[in-house]
Design an enzyme around this catalytic site. Structure first.
Site, PDB file in Angstrom:
ATOM      1  N   PRO A   1       0.772  -1.241   0.000  1.00 39.35           N
ATOM      2  CA  PRO A   1       0.000   0.000   0.000  1.00 39.35           C
ATOM      3  C   PRO A   1       0.810   1.302   0.000  1.00 39.35           C
ATOM      4  O   PRO A   1       0.761   2.086   0.953  1.00 39.35           O
ATOM      5  CB  PRO A   1      -0.839  -0.136   1.268  1.00 39.35           C
ATOM      6  N   CYS A   2       1.498   1.565  -1.088  1.00 41.53           N
ATOM      7  CA  CYS A   2       2.256   2.811  -1.194  1.00 41.53           C
ATOM      8  C   CYS A   2       1.326   4.023  -1.204  1.00 41.53           C
ATOM      9  O   CYS A   2       1.756   5.134  -0.885  1.00 41.53           O
ATOM     10  CB  CYS A   2       3.169   2.797  -2.420  1.00 41.53           C
TER      11      CYS A   2
END
Length: 156
Positions: free
Chosen positions: A119-120
């Site tokens: 989850p950047c």
């Protein structure tokens, strides 16, 4: 390496993987949707569909991204940011043990090959701003709102 294309609310996701795990999930504005999903990719496709349907907050399929040792370290750090939460690049750098590595951390974050799953999109600027996102800031905003929807309070 098998490939599938999945329609999502944010465009067409390209999913690539093999028996070692999913190596790439990327997003494009448009593209051909797969009518047949390779067996090796079915679980990833199902879990991504569940995520977009609001039925999943984490992913359990095997990951196999390709990157440097440092990039792998950063991506593992991203996996520790809880669903519905955010962290600044500075906080992530501190968590990884080197506050001075903020630019390198941001660079590794931008090279994340596993859209949504790693989850950047949960990494924001120190001031709370939505900064740099390879998929476009409108997608980052959508994902953060999807993961932490604000509920309208009743006035009466």
């Amino acid at each position: 390496m098998e490939t599938a294309y999945l329609k999502t609310p944010l465009g067409v996701a390209k999913i690539m993987g093999d028996e070692k795990g999913i190596a790439v999930i990327s997003i494009a504005d448009e593209g051909e949707i797969s009518s047949i999903i390779p067996v090796i990719l079915e679980e990833a496709v199902n879990q991504l569909n569940d995520y977009f349907d609001g039925k999943r907050i984490d992913f359990t399929f095997q990951l196999n991204p390709s990157g440097t040792e440092f990039q792998q370290k950063v991506w593992k750090g991203l996996l520790e940011i809880p669903f519905g939460k955010t962290m600044s690049y500075l906080e992530l750098s501190k968590k990884l043990g080197d506050v001075k590595a903020i630019r390198a951390v941001a660079s590794a974050n931008g090279k994340n090959p596993l859209w949504i799953v790693v989850p950047c999109h949960r990494v924001i600027g120190t001031d709370g701003s939505l900064t740099g996102y390879a998929g476009g800031l409108w997608r980052k905003k959508w994902l953060l709102e999807h993961e932490n929807p604000t509920t309208q309070q009743s006035l009466f």
